[in-house]
Design a protein around this motif. Sequence first.
Motif, mmCIF file in Angstrom:
data_model
loop_
_atom_site.group_PDB
_atom_site.id
_atom_site.type_symbol
_atom_site.label_atom_id
_atom_site.label_comp_id
_atom_site.label_asym_id
_atom_site.label_seq_id
_atom_site.Cartn_x
_atom_site.Cartn_y
_atom_site.Cartn_z
ATOM 1 N N ILE A 13 0.875 -1.192 0.000
ATOM 2 C CA ILE A 13 0.000 0.000 0.000
ATOM 3 C C ILE A 13 0.900 1.226 0.000
ATOM 4 N N GLY A 14 0.894 1.970 -1.106
ATOM 5 C CA GLY A 14 1.739 3.165 -1.221
ATOM 6 C C GLY A 14 2.854 2.945 -2.223
ATOM 7 N N VAL A 17 8.651 6.085 -2.332
ATOM 8 C CA VAL A 17 9.975 5.456 -2.373
ATOM 9 C C VAL A 17 10.043 4.218 -1.479
ATOM 10 N N ASP A 38 -1.553 2.620 -5.039
ATOM 11 C CA ASP A 38 -1.358 3.977 -4.501
ATOM 12 C C ASP A 38 -2.583 4.838 -4.795
ATOM 13 N N THR A 52 16.041 15.391 -0.410
ATOM 14 C CA THR A 52 16.928 14.410 -1.071
ATOM 15 C C THR A 52 18.271 14.210 -0.355
ATOM 16 N N LEU A 53 18.353 14.604 0.910
ATOM 17 C CA LEU A 53 19.617 14.457 1.639
ATOM 18 C C LEU A 53 19.758 13.041 2.206
ATOM 19 N N LYS A 176 -7.371 3.514 -4.475
ATOM 20 C CA LYS A 176 -7.293 3.643 -3.018
ATOM 21 C C LYS A 176 -7.696 2.363 -2.290
ATOM 22 N N ILE A 177 -6.872 1.956 -1.349
ATOM 23 C CA ILE A 177 -7.244 0.835 -0.474
ATOM 24 C C ILE A 177 -8.316 1.334 0.489
ATOM 25 N N GLY A 207 2.712 6.379 4.206
ATOM 26 C CA GLY A 207 3.088 7.699 4.707
ATOM 27 C C GLY A 207 2.144 8.147 5.813
ATOM 28 N N MET A 213 -4.344 2.784 7.831
ATOM 29 C CA MET A 213 -4.237 1.414 7.301
ATOM 30 C C MET A 213 -4.284 0.411 8.461
ATOM 31 N N ILE A 228 5.580 19.128 6.793
ATOM 32 C CA ILE A 228 6.791 19.948 6.778
ATOM 33 C C ILE A 228 6.899 20.657 5.432
ATOM 34 N N GLU A 229 7.683 21.738 5.417
ATOM 35 C CA GLU A 229 7.755 22.578 4.218
ATOM 36 C C GLU A 229 9.203 22.766 3.777
ATOM 37 N N GLY A 307 4.875 18.937 2.335
ATOM 38 C CA GLY A 307 4.690 17.487 2.219
ATOM 39 C C GLY A 307 4.258 16.934 3.563
ATOM 40 N N LEU A 309 4.150 13.674 6.428
ATOM 41 C CA LEU A 309 4.847 12.475 6.918
ATOM 42 C C LEU A 309 3.994 11.774 7.962
ATOM 43 N N TYR A 336 13.185 10.467 7.826
ATOM 44 C CA TYR A 336 14.340 10.422 6.913
ATOM 45 C C TYR A 336 14.129 9.266 5.932
ATOM 46 N N GLY A 337 12.886 9.194 5.439
ATOM 47 C CA GLY A 337 12.471 8.014 4.693
ATOM 48 C C GLY A 337 12.913 7.965 3.248
HETATM 49 C C1 FAD Z 1 9.671 18.885 2.636
HETATM 50 C C2 FAD Z 1 10.250 17.531 2.929
HETATM 51 C C3 FAD Z 1 11.632 17.363 3.006
HETATM 52 C C4 FAD Z 1 12.185 16.113 3.276
HETATM 53 N N1 FAD Z 1 13.543 15.955 3.227
HETATM 54 C C5 FAD Z 1 14.075 14.722 3.367
HETATM 55 C C6 FAD Z 1 15.464 14.515 3.177
HETATM 56 O O1 FAD Z 1 16.226 15.434 2.846
HETATM 57 N N2 FAD Z 1 15.943 13.246 3.345
HETATM 58 C C7 FAD Z 1 15.127 12.199 3.684
HETATM 59 O O2 FAD Z 1 15.615 11.101 3.842
HETATM 60 N N3 FAD Z 1 13.798 12.368 3.844
HETATM 61 C C8 FAD Z 1 13.258 13.599 3.698
HETATM 62 N N4 FAD Z 1 11.912 13.774 3.829
HETATM 63 C C9 FAD Z 1 11.092 12.642 4.256
HETATM 64 C C10 FAD Z 1 10.823 11.682 3.127
HETATM 65 O O3 FAD Z 1 10.355 12.374 1.995
HETATM 66 C C11 FAD Z 1 9.768 10.652 3.569
HETATM 67 O O4 FAD Z 1 10.158 10.079 4.798
HETATM 68 C C12 FAD Z 1 9.605 9.551 2.524
HETATM 69 O O5 FAD Z 1 9.356 10.098 1.261
HETATM 70 C C13 FAD Z 1 8.485 8.607 2.930
HETATM 71 O O6 FAD Z 1 8.266 7.734 1.827
HETATM 72 P P1 FAD Z 1 6.952 6.877 1.774
HETATM 73 O O7 FAD Z 1 7.022 6.089 0.525
HETATM 74 O O8 FAD Z 1 6.757 6.177 3.077
HETATM 75 O O9 FAD Z 1 5.770 7.968 1.749
HETATM 76 P P2 FAD Z 1 5.065 8.756 0.531
HETATM 77 O O10 FAD Z 1 5.996 9.128 -0.524
HETATM 78 O O11 FAD Z 1 4.286 9.861 1.191
HETATM 79 O O12 FAD Z 1 4.089 7.674 -0.070
HETATM 80 C C14 FAD Z 1 2.942 7.244 0.610
HETATM 81 C C15 FAD Z 1 1.941 6.880 -0.443
HETATM 82 O O13 FAD Z 1 0.850 6.198 0.179
HETATM 83 C C16 FAD Z 1 -0.275 6.465 -0.604
HETATM 84 N N5 FAD Z 1 -1.474 6.148 0.157
HETATM 85 C C17 FAD Z 1 -1.936 6.736 1.286
HETATM 86 N N6 FAD Z 1 -3.104 6.189 1.649
HETATM 87 C C18 FAD Z 1 -3.391 5.223 0.735
HETATM 88 C C19 FAD Z 1 -4.477 4.325 0.544
HETATM 89 N N7 FAD Z 1 -5.541 4.292 1.377
HETATM 90 N N8 FAD Z 1 -4.432 3.485 -0.506
HETATM 91 C C20 FAD Z 1 -3.393 3.493 -1.365
HETATM 92 N N9 FAD Z 1 -2.343 4.342 -1.247
HETATM 93 C C21 FAD Z 1 -2.356 5.195 -0.215
HETATM 94 C C22 FAD Z 1 -0.149 7.952 -0.940
HETATM 95 O O14 FAD Z 1 -0.911 8.284 -2.086
HETATM 96 C C23 FAD Z 1 1.343 8.104 -1.132
HETATM 97 O O15 FAD Z 1 1.734 8.136 -2.494
HETATM 98 C C24 FAD Z 1 11.331 15.008 3.549
HETATM 99 C C25 FAD Z 1 9.937 15.164 3.460
HETATM 100 C C26 FAD Z 1 9.400 16.410 3.138
HETATM 101 C C27 FAD Z 1 7.914 16.534 3.031
#
Ligand code: FAD
Length: 383
Positions: A13-14, A17, A38, A52-53, A176-177, A207, A213, A228-229, A307, A309, A336-337
Amino acid sequence: MTPLPRSASTVIIGGGVQGLSAAFNLAEMGQTGIVVIDAGYWQGGASGRNGTLIRPGFASTAWTELFMLTVAEWKTWSKRLGENVMFTQRGYSVVSEKAASAAMLEEATAMQRDLGIRSRMLKSAEISDLLPAINRKRVLAVQHQEEGGVAPHHAALKGLRAYCEHRGVALHYRTKITGIEVTDGRASAVWIGDHRIDAGNILSCAGPDNPDMARLAGVEIDGFGMKIEAMALEPTRPLIKPAIALIDSLAYFHQTSRGEVVGGTEVPERPRMSLRVDVPVMAEMARIYLEMFPQLGPVRILRHWAGQLHASTDYAPLLGEHPARPGLWFSAGWSYGFAGAPAAGRLLAGAIGKGHIDSRMKPFALDRFQTTGPIIEKGIVLA
Ligand SMILES: Cc1cc2nc3c(=O)[nH]c(=O)nc-3n(C[C@H](O)[C@H](O)[C@H](O)COP(=O)(O)OP(=O)(O)OC[C@H]3O[C@@H](n4cnc5c(N)ncnc54)[C@H](O)[C@@H]3O)c2cc1C
């Protein structure tokens, strides 16, 4: 679009990355029948909105061992994915402005070096060389991790998606789930409206929606949603060589190869969950940037975005199977995902696909608050 399948070995689910990294690692291990669902659009989550750090070293051993693995994995991704993810090890500097954080960095450096990280406290001349534009009056100490750096998120996500599609992983965005079915206590299927997918395992990488979930499957997980921004400045001449965290000002940024300074700051008072940006947050980011790099004064702000988290109460990731709901796994609690995705994907694929719980994953178990306790990590840029 290909129709949704009726059954899957693993439903993820999601498709950010975290979800794609897990799908990639499972597919690489030989698992077939993987489905990624997703709700949003491609790159719409935090994975397409981050700074992207990437760095290997933190203040706790648990975080450092996990992120050492992640840096090692990042180095292999371009080759394994067959696409250049543009991971650049330009170094990562953690800047201290206060005695307490300087002492923390000294201690962390010793621990990181014992674990084999090329980390050191910079001498004065090195600070001038690596960070020529920094306001030295504000800087007390700088820890530098040579293996840290950046990787543009669009490159990593594109590489993951291409690999998954090539290996037959079914990817469904804007889907959507809406339900998780439980049979004899085990999570056994997902629902998308009235469509059911029978699932060997379900991995939630949703996320900020991870707690929802869990609730769909009748359980809870720790943590809360957080907005966060970040912002990007217009391109300017090279001023900042490494990626940077200002540990006391809660800011992080880097200068891209195009010259844009990109990053964000954490604000202790968190506005409600939304993707709307807030002018006071932008003003605060600009203030912090300018205090540390006064030469950025004439540089205009190009973009500003938000964005969302899912943060755990100790801000550490939540990795593993839910103790009360077998078959339902989580990669959650990520601040830091982006950096952590290669390690999380590898470890979760090993756990789901082979039943192997790696020692680097164990400290991040979902029930740690009731067992080993929260993870104390003082090296993160979070309020
Ligand atoms: C401004 C900002 C700066 C950041 N800087 C850094 C950094 O420099 N270095 C770093 O390591 N991390 C950074 N992060 C954090 C990092 O981006 C996140 O920790 C990481 O992207 C999380 O990945 P994810 O795949 O878990 O979440 P997401 O990319 O948010 O993916 C979650 C997905 O789940 C989907 N979803 C939700 N509910 C459902 C549902 N019911 N059914 C199906 N799909 C669903 C959503 O549509 C979404 O696409 C930053 C974040 C932000 C916002």
